[in-house]
Design an enzyme around this catalytic site. Sequence first.
Site, PDB file in Angstrom:
ATOM      1  N   HIS A  54      69.332  66.660 -78.803  1.00 46.72           N
ATOM      2  CA  HIS A  54      69.622  67.976 -78.228  1.00 46.72           C
ATOM      3  C   HIS A  54      70.952  68.505 -78.732  1.00 46.72           C
ATOM      4  O   HIS A  54      71.787  67.770 -79.282  1.00 46.72           O
ATOM      5  CB  HIS A  54      69.607  67.934 -76.696  1.00 46.72           C
ATOM      6  CG  HIS A  54      70.695  67.118 -76.079  1.00 46.72           C
ATOM      7  ND1 HIS A  54      71.974  67.587 -75.911  1.00 46.72           N
ATOM      8  CD2 HIS A  54      70.686  65.865 -75.567  1.00 46.72           C
ATOM      9  CE1 HIS A  54      72.711  66.657 -75.316  1.00 46.72           C
ATOM     10  NE2 HIS A  54      71.950  65.594 -75.104  1.00 46.72           N
ATOM     11  N   CYS A  91      71.715  59.925 -75.619  1.00 48.58           N
ATOM     12  CA  CYS A  91      71.005  60.909 -76.431  1.00 48.58           C
ATOM     13  C   CYS A  91      71.569  60.983 -77.845  1.00 48.58           C
ATOM     14  O   CYS A  91      72.645  60.471 -78.138  1.00 48.58           O
ATOM     15  CB  CYS A  91      71.091  62.286 -75.780  1.00 48.58           C
ATOM     16  SG  CYS A  91      70.160  62.397 -74.240  1.00 48.58           S
TER      17      CYS A  91
END
Length: 425
Positions: free
Chosen positions: A344, A362
Amino acid sequence: MGMFARAGAMVGALGLVASLALTGCGTEQKKNAQFVGGTAPATSAAPDASGTPAEPGTPAAPSGPPLTVSPADGGKNRPVSSEISAEVPGGGKVSSVTLTTANGSRVEGRLRADGSSWVPSKPLKYGTRYTATVTATGSDGVTSQGTSTFTTMAKPKSVISSGLYLFDDKTYGVAMPVVTEFHPGIPKKDRAAVQRRMFVQTDPPQPGAWHWVANGTQAYYRAPEYWKPGTTLTVRIALAGIPLSNGRYGNVDRTATAKIGQAFEMKVDNATKKMTVYEDGQVVRTLPVSLGKKKTPSSSGTMVVMEKKESTVFDTRDDPDPANRYVTEIDFAQRLTWGGEYIHAAPWSEHVQGRQNVSHGCVNVSMANARWLFGKTKVGDPITIKGTERTLAPGNGWTAWSLTWSEFVKGSAVPVPEAGEGSPF
């Protein structure tokens, strides 16, 4: 973003509910897939008992002893998942099967590739009488026939919930496994029977195999290598009415036909903190990244993009560690695991991307790179991360590619040929 915490269950006997819930993120996605498959088996001209050729399209007149057909003649309360088979002596093979209802309506279906049984193209109806006529030809050329009339059971009250993460007319990445989900999980003693009712056909033909997650809540189907771009996947998870040892039955058939698109692959090396992006095997871009810090490391292994959301909210206020609790708006989120790992945009970490790991697990990229990636990727595109402090846990996402082929086939409930299973039909 958070630690492993699966949200959402596959529920519903009327339609597929495929829930890819963001860990602590308050949003989820639901889709439905419908498909009608199967064709009636062809019949061919054959000599009758006197040796005179029959009319084209008519079955040969039987001249051998009657066949014993299954389900047995007079059988009652048969599962609607019943397949038609017969005992053929002397190494013969079934040549045709006709299945009709009491009013004469014909049921479509086809023989398995190994000739072991004939599979109706749709579940049989509950509480219905059927008549099966099976014709077989022995190795000596003698034709035999058998007939059975049986009745299916009433609709059961205790069923499993099931799901299929594949949808009609969608295009997926080359690493997209066929993913089935069950709640509760399928007991070990039932998995072989269930697996034989999970049909996958590929065009062009490619071998494959099923692999069960340890608790039986998921099974993945993949090929030894990534799918060839342009492949069509035709899937039928034919579990309606299949009896299980825990007293439950399969709830519905799940079906879908989908395409595999262009090869697109991402590889991330923690040592360099770079992502290398490939299209059709050629490097097209290298991106700086920031992975999970030591307390919340990213998983090493091969994952696939499971879900894409242009904007969403990560909400981890239920995390047991207060240091990991936050509510953050996120752009260009691409889910990789059930535990909350994503690719992301992370504008707050752009100044350390390519040099330092600061995320909660992430793959952080810049806003510009996240937008570019989001416009390129498909659900099912692979990403391989290496060199982190944590290994990808089986079942934490669609982990079909986290194992070598030899390891993967060990998770099948039935023996797998060295080259993999071919088409069931």
